[in-house]
Design a protein around this motif. Structure first.
Motif, mmCIF file in Angstrom:
data_model
loop_
_atom_site.group_PDB
_atom_site.id
_atom_site.type_symbol
_atom_site.label_atom_id
_atom_site.label_comp_id
_atom_site.label_asym_id
_atom_site.label_seq_id
_atom_site.Cartn_x
_atom_site.Cartn_y
_atom_site.Cartn_z
ATOM 1 N N LEU A 558 0.820 -1.270 0.004
ATOM 2 C CA LEU A 558 0.255 -0.087 -0.032
ATOM 3 C C LEU A 558 0.887 1.425 0.031
ATOM 4 O O LEU A 558 0.635 2.261 -0.788
ATOM 5 N N MET A 559 1.919 1.110 0.809
ATOM 6 C CA MET A 559 2.650 2.444 0.966
ATOM 7 C C MET A 559 3.438 2.651 -0.396
ATOM 8 O O MET A 559 3.651 3.759 -0.745
ATOM 9 N N GLY A 572 7.783 -5.888 -12.312
ATOM 10 C CA GLY A 572 6.532 -5.261 -11.887
ATOM 11 C C GLY A 572 6.179 -5.473 -10.505
ATOM 12 O O GLY A 572 5.133 -5.251 -10.049
ATOM 13 N N GLY A 573 7.165 -5.619 -9.807
ATOM 14 C CA GLY A 573 6.947 -5.902 -8.418
ATOM 15 C C GLY A 573 7.899 -4.844 -7.573
ATOM 16 O O GLY A 573 8.435 -3.767 -8.264
ATOM 17 N N GLN A 583 3.925 -10.829 -0.695
ATOM 18 C CA GLN A 583 2.539 -10.550 -0.176
ATOM 19 C C GLN A 583 1.544 -11.506 -0.389
ATOM 20 O O GLN A 583 1.341 -12.224 -1.520
ATOM 21 N N TYR A 584 1.102 -12.176 1.042
ATOM 22 C CA TYR A 584 0.315 -13.213 0.815
ATOM 23 C C TYR A 584 -0.482 -13.374 2.103
ATOM 24 O O TYR A 584 -0.431 -12.476 2.987
ATOM 25 N N TYR A 615 -0.723 -12.911 -3.866
ATOM 26 C CA TYR A 615 -1.255 -11.733 -4.380
ATOM 27 C C TYR A 615 -0.571 -10.565 -4.519
ATOM 28 O O TYR A 615 0.498 -10.289 -3.688
ATOM 29 N N GLY A 616 -0.937 -9.398 -5.419
ATOM 30 C CA GLY A 616 -0.110 -8.371 -5.440
ATOM 31 C C GLY A 616 1.132 -8.323 -5.832
ATOM 32 O O GLY A 616 1.443 -8.629 -6.949
ATOM 33 N N ASN A 617 2.199 -8.264 -4.828
ATOM 34 C CA ASN A 617 3.561 -8.238 -5.258
ATOM 35 C C ASN A 617 3.983 -9.816 -5.506
ATOM 36 O O ASN A 617 5.331 -9.904 -5.748
#
Length: 777
Positions: A558-559, A572-573, A583-584, A615-617
């Motif tokens: 988020l930051m 892309g991370g 991230q999980y 997910y995410g990163n």
């Protein structure tokens, strides 16, 4: 033409082996070595007839069996091996093998005596009366052979007596009113069967409640229930009465007076509140600490007695629990002295809290044998330096150095593992919270824990891995059986080092795989709830429940993406110092049920379900956070990391090697184990394990590993086996042998895989030996 002959030979061998076993067991009856004029007590048998069928028939028979004495010798296939071992060991003169065989494995013959009959008849009548069967008919017959006697007890019971009404105490004194208020919430209901144990339980409940209201000297024996059957129709009226000889102190309520805390008490020393070094604190508290070892506030915060308040046994128990949980006292003793108060119906209790500290600093060196669920075993060591009172506030600081060298056992390949670690933990016996935050006084054993550590591990068949950790969190108990752990700060960094040549081709060839599995750090939080009913009083049925939630990378993502606006890397991370963060979310549920069947027999079951979602990163879960299955604490018919995910089977050239692909993001497992005592030292078990792991996405390197709600139940592995456990009091050595009945990676003509115990090749490929310390669950 050879196969039928081979089959017949195997069948003949099995028949011959069974015959040898039967002949051997028949020779272990122990009857030949009995004295000529003695007979062995074979068994007690109950024959119960009744006027009508009752709902608690089984309870009656179980209760009656409990009173029959003595317990006959244990049997196995109509033999008595323990009695036989007792007899053949003779009269040992020393403490050698024969002494151990006679006294630890053996069992003295239980000889028949006429006195047993009269005593058991009295006990049976008494127990039936206590269960509400006031007019039973009990007699006996004997079933004798040449050397054994079985006692048959013939019991006829009529309809049990029931409770019509429960009447309060006919008195207006404060104690009677307090008891009558509790009777309004009584567990004894009209229409219930009369049971002496229920009445005792009710008296204990009322006693406990009154001790929360200041009745310090009151006891459950100071009142009773008198039964009157004049109502007829097999009904009883219960009248609550106070004993005429109840002491005056038991009728009074008591308030807390002064509290004196001796933080330096030693056994035999006089507790003098008038010493010059006694510190007077608000609330009628006096504190003595001649050596100035403790900050008074940390001790007084754990003492819950308040001056002028009514004595409450809950405050008493909480004070004991909190003081012991500080971990800096060897003994905690609370004494009370009575003195009269201004009110003739009340008294005053002065409290003395006597605390005996342990040594402030300690060092321990432990050399141990290690067994792990991955079948690695070997020597290890653990050295700790401990300070139990670092800043005079019962803070605990532990510095540890540990290491080990292990080799793979029970497999066809060779591998070894070396490990070395350093860690330090600082625990505060309170919550370190922002100013203005308060905690509930019901919290037991609150702690704030700060931990840092580094660990290096090298496996010759895989890789070397360096990990670093930092944790900050809180633990506390809601009650003795319920614990909470909240760690809002968890930081783990993993750095992959040297690779085995086979592993090098897998990881170096795929940068994403290397970075995704190992070279990343975890920054997040962990939350755990644990309930274990076995930490309470002993009971027939026990439950264990563990709920664990592990979250990582959400705040960092988020930051970096939305608040700071960091530019992502080429993949892309997001990360720091070229190291991406994971991230999980991962959730585990571990539910266990234990049942005491009786006579040393127990049933233990476990159900585990866990799921992790990247997910995410992250495109994949960190390797150390993924699920594996198989091994001594999992599905014991499969070696560690040799099962799953799904129907995946490694290529033949990789079979038996460290396979990095046999991990998953979703796990289901169920276990059932029947445990029984062979002797006081040797325990046996029969068990079945089932389960598997899966991945959420299809992977070309792992065909058949994806989870599907339509087919997952067809991919459940099943293994069965038997075990032997050596209970040496301070540790349990466990030997488990298991084989698979269902292997989802192998096509089978039937539901179960063929079992060929007499086939050497089958045993080599399927029989799995597990060596471990402790029970699997």
């Amino acid at each position: 033409m050879n196969r039928p002959v081979t089959y017949n030979r195997k069948k003949s061998f099995l028949v011959a082996l069974l015959g040898v076993i039967l002949m051997a067991t028949q020779g272990c009856t122990g009857l030949r070595k009995l004295p000529e004029d003695e007979m062995l007590l074979k068994e007690h048998r109950l024959h119960i007839t009744k006027e009508e069928t009752f709902k608690d028939d089984r309870n009656v028979e179980r209760e009656l069996n409990r009173v029959l004495r003595p317990v006959p010798n244990s049997t196995l296939l109509k033999s008595r091996p323990r009695m036989w071992m007792y007899q053949v060991s003779g009269e040992p003169t020393g403490r050698g093998v024969r002494h151990w065989m006679r006294n630890r494995l053996g069992e003295e013959p239980v000889l028949f005596d006429d006195a047993y009959i009269d005593r058991n008849l009295r006990l049976l009548n008494n127990r039936l009366f206590n269960l509400g069967y006031f007019d039973p008919m009990v007699n006996h017959t004997l079933d004798s052979t040449r050397r054994t006697v079985a006692i048959d007890y013939h019991i006829h019971i009529n309809k049990p007596y029931r409770i019509r009404a429960l009447y309060p105490i006919d008195s207006d004194i404060p104690l009677a009113r307090a008891i009558n208020e509790q009777l309004a919430e009584s567990m004894i209901r009209p229409g219930a069967h009369y049971s002496l144990e229920d009445l005792r339980r009710e008296r204990r409940r009322i006693d406990k409640e009154l001790k929360k209201q200041g009745y310090f000297f009151f006891h459950a024996d100071h009142f009773l229930f008198r039964a009157d059957s004049a109502a007829g129709d097999r009904q009883l009226d219960l009248y609550t009465v106070l004993r005429p000889d109840i002491p005056l102190s038991a009728t009074k309520r008591y308030r807390v007076g002064n509290t004196t805390i001796h933080a330096d008490y030693m056994a035999g020393m006089a507790a003098d509140t008038g010493k010059s070094d006694t510190l007077s604190l608000p609330g009628g508290i006096y504190f003595t600490d001649a050596l100035n070892q403790f900050n008074p506030s940390i001790i007084t915060r754990a003492v819950f007695f308040k001056k002028d308040s009514l004595y409450n046994v809950t405050d008493h128990d909480r004070t004991l629990n909190h003081l012991m949980s500080l971990g800096t006292f060897r003994f905690v003793n609370i004494r009370f002295s009575e003195r009269p108060g201004d009110d003739p119906l009340e008294g005053i209790l002065d409290v003395r809290v006597l605390l005996t500290p342990i040594e402030r600093r300690s060092t321990s060196v432990e050399v141990r044998g290690i067994t792990k669920s991955n079948n690695f075993a070997g020597p290890g060591f653990n050295t700790t330096l401990t300070n139990h009172n670092l800043f005079r506030g019962a803070e605990s600081f532990i510095f540890g150095l540990n290491g080990g060298y292990e080799t793979l056992i029970g497999r066809q390949r060779t591998a070894s593992s070396r490990e070395l670690g350093l860690d330090a933990t600082l625990s505060f016996p309170r919550f370190l919270l922002p100013a203005g935050w308060k905690t509930s006084p019901q919290v037991l054993a609150p702690k704030t824990n700060i931990a840092v550590g580094v660990n290096f591990m090298r496996r010759t068949d895989a890789f070397s891995l360096t990990s670093m950790k930092t944790q900050y969190g809180y633990t506390w108990n809601a009650d003795p059986a319920t614990q909470f752990r909240i760690y809002p700060v968890v930081f783990n960094l993993f750095v992959l080092g040297n690779l085995d040549k086979d592993m090098d081709g897998i990881l170096v060839g795929g940068t994403l795989l290397r970075r995704g599995l190992f070279e990343q750090f975890v920054v997040g939080g962990q939350y755990t709830y644990v309930y274990n009913s076995r930490l309470k009083e002993p009971r027939q049925n026990d439950w264990f429940l563990l709920l664990h939630l592990d979250l990582s990378g959400n705040l960092a993502y988020l930051m970096m993406k939305h608040l700071i606006g960091v530019t992502p890397d080429e993949n892309g991370g997001y990360g720091v110092f070229r190291q991406s963060f994971a991230q999980y979310a991962r959730k585990d549920i571990d539910l266990r049920y234990y049942r005491q069947i009786g006579n040393g027999h127990r049933l233990a079951t476990r159900f585990f379900i866990g799921a992790g979602l990247p997910y995410g990163n992250s495109d994949m879960m960190p390797y150390v956070k993924q699920y594996v299955t198989g091994g001594s604490t999992s599905i014991r018919a499969f070696h560690p990391r040799s099962l799953g995910p799904g129907t995946y089977m490694p290529p033949e050239e990789e079979a038996g090697t460290y396979n990095i692909y046999q991990t998953g993001e979703f796990k289901l497992e169920a276990n059932v184990e029947y445990r029984f005592d062979i002797t006081s030292v040797f325990k046996g078990a029969l068990f079945a394990d089932a389960g598997n792991i899966w991945r959420w996405r299809e992977d070309e390197e792992v065909p058949g590993g994806k989870f599907s709600s339509d087919t997952f139940y067809e991919q459940i592995a099943l293994g069965v086996g038997t075990g032997l456990r050596i209970d040496a009091s301070f540790f349990i050595l466990r030997f488990d042998f298991a084989f698979p009945l269902v292997n989802p990676g192998i096509e089978s003509p039937g539901f179960f895989d063929p079992v060929r115990l007499m086939d050497r090749n089958w045993r080599r490929d399927n029989l799995v030996f597990n060596l471990a310390i402790g029970y699997p669950f």
